[in-house]
Design an enzyme around this catalytic site. Structure first.
Site, PDB file in Angstrom:
ATOM      1  N   ASP A  80       0.827  -1.206   0.000  1.00  0.00           N
ATOM      2  CA  ASP A  80       0.000   0.000   0.000  1.00  0.00           C
ATOM      3  C   ASP A  80       0.860   1.253   0.000  1.00  0.00           C
ATOM      4  OD1 ASP A  80       0.740  -0.766   2.674  1.00  0.00           O
ATOM      5  OD2 ASP A  80      -0.738   0.651   3.475  1.00  0.00           O
ATOM      6  N   GLU A 142       0.085  -1.529   5.678  1.00  0.00           N
ATOM      7  CA  GLU A 142       1.184  -1.114   6.548  1.00  0.00           C
ATOM      8  C   GLU A 142       1.079   0.364   6.886  1.00  0.00           C
ATOM      9  OE1 GLU A 142       5.190   0.588   7.516  1.00  0.00           O
ATOM     10  OE2 GLU A 142       3.842   1.071   5.854  1.00  0.00           O
TER      11      GLU A 142
END
Length: 391
Positions: A80, A142
């Site tokens: 991400d 994350e």
């Protein structure tokens, strides 16, 4: 020292550009990227294990290159990225371009280039010398709290996989990082009792009660700065605490019933953020008896936003020495930003953080990684493929 490093191969560079083109901002699904990598590995005969979030819109990928070899080294990265809303980009963040020796695009430094470098070398890992397996561990979410990797590690454990070590490719300019602070974020919701502002004794002012807790947080932060033993090597060599958001009140002449604020602790690897949180909660609870004499329903409620543990490796760890050798570095460093390293370390896996690019460029408009850094990362992967032993 690194002046002879070649530019990255066209295959690795094109893989990095392909991943950057995929919009995997944390609010979005990452499945297109995960399925792309899964299919790349399937073409080499490598199966992938996927673990999903609750609504199946995001997944982690775990794959083993070298089935049958002793469980070896994880190459880990998050898929991400942060958004770019309101940032002054000079080009499309999802249209990666190479200019002036740099690859531009969201995620170029943080941290799709590392993932691309690993995937570009999958076939080499399969057919090369290491007597241990190479594992890929690519996670979701994350950037918003290291949520996905916890499911990945649990699934890995359920499968009986016990890696020797983990290399996390966050941007450290290819200098192995052996420590970072933790990031612990919380929300405090305050319930008071509203009243006309001319009748304050009949009310419990939620903003004022919140302010008392915020004052305590500030006192704690000043105490860390004044009293905590220094941990040299960090930009700020002591733990910190701060409020990031505050909401409350509906009108000037209405005593507010509700207030909410969000705050964080960034604790040194030698400190205890959960003890800090417990101290703050205890202070809030000490205020509740007086609040409830006016309004029995009044009080404080705390919610956890994320808890990212600090990380502390060591220069003498085998994985640290391996990363130094592969990166051509005699140094180690400490980083100010949080990573998944503490989570892997707490799972009993020796860990180091080492990847291309600089955190200075990460999350910024016109994010980039230099081709020199990508070349160094590619040399790192080549070296890993030829490694005979850990350390």
């Amino acid at each position: 020292m690194h002046s002879t490093i070649a530019a990255p191969s066209s295959r690795a560079l094109e893989l990095a550009r392909t991943l950057i083109r995929m919009n995997t901002v944390s609010a979005n699904s990452n499945l297109a990227l995960i399925h792309f990598i899964r299919d790349e590995l399937a073409g080499l005969g490598v199966a992938s294990r996927l673990t999903f979030n609750a609504d199946k819109t995001k997944a982690n990928l775990f794959a083993t290159l070298g089935e049958g070899k002793p469980a070896g080294i994880i190459l880990s990265g998050h898929t991400d990225t942060v958004p770019w809303d309101g940032q002054a980009w000079t080009a499309d963040p999802l249209d990666p371009v190479v200019r002036d020796g740099k690859l531009f695009g969201r995620g170029s430094a943080d941290m799709k280039s590392f993932i691309a470098m690993a995937v570009a070398h999958a076939e080499r890992f399969l057919h090369s010398a290491p007597p241990f397996a190479i594992h890929f561990a690519f996670s979701y979410d994350e950037e918003v709290g290291c949520f996905g990797v916890r499911h990945l590690i649990a699934d890995m454990r359920d499968a009986g996989i016990e890696p020797l070590a983990c290399i996390i490719g966050e941007p450290t300019s290819m200098v192995p990082a052996i420590a970072h602070k933790g990031v612990y974020r919380y929300r405090c919701c305050v319930r008071g009792k509203e009243a006309h502002s001319s009748l304050t004794p009949q009310s419990v002012n939620a903003i004022e009660m919140a302010a008392r807790v915020i004052g305590k947080l500030r006192d704690m932060a000043e105490g860390f700065e004044r009293d905590e033993p220094r941990y040299e090597g960090f930009d700020v060599p002591y733990s910190t605490a701060s409020v990031g958001q505050f909401h409350g009140g509906i009108a000037d002449n209405v005593v507010p019933r509700d207030a909410e604020f969000r705050y964080e602790f960034r604790d040194l690897p030698t400190a205890d953020a959960r003890a800090m949180q417990a101290e703050l909660v205890a202070h809030a609870q000490s205020l509740e008896p007086a609040m409830r004499r006016v309004a029995p329903e009044a009080g404080f409620r705390f919610e956890t936003i994320c808890e990212i543990p600090s990380f502390l490796g060591a220069p003498g760890d085998s994985v640290t020495r391996l990363a130094q050798r592969l990166a051509g570095e005699t140094r180690t460093t400490q980083v100010a930003f949080g990573t998944e390293a503490g989570i892997f370390k707490n799972a009993g896996i020796a860990t180091v953080v080492c990847g291309p690019g600089s955190i200075v460029q990460a999350h910024q408009p016109d994010e980039y990684v230099t081709l020199e850094q990508l070349g160094r990362c590619e040399a790192f992967m080549h070296g890993l493929a030829g490694t005979r032993e850990l350390g």
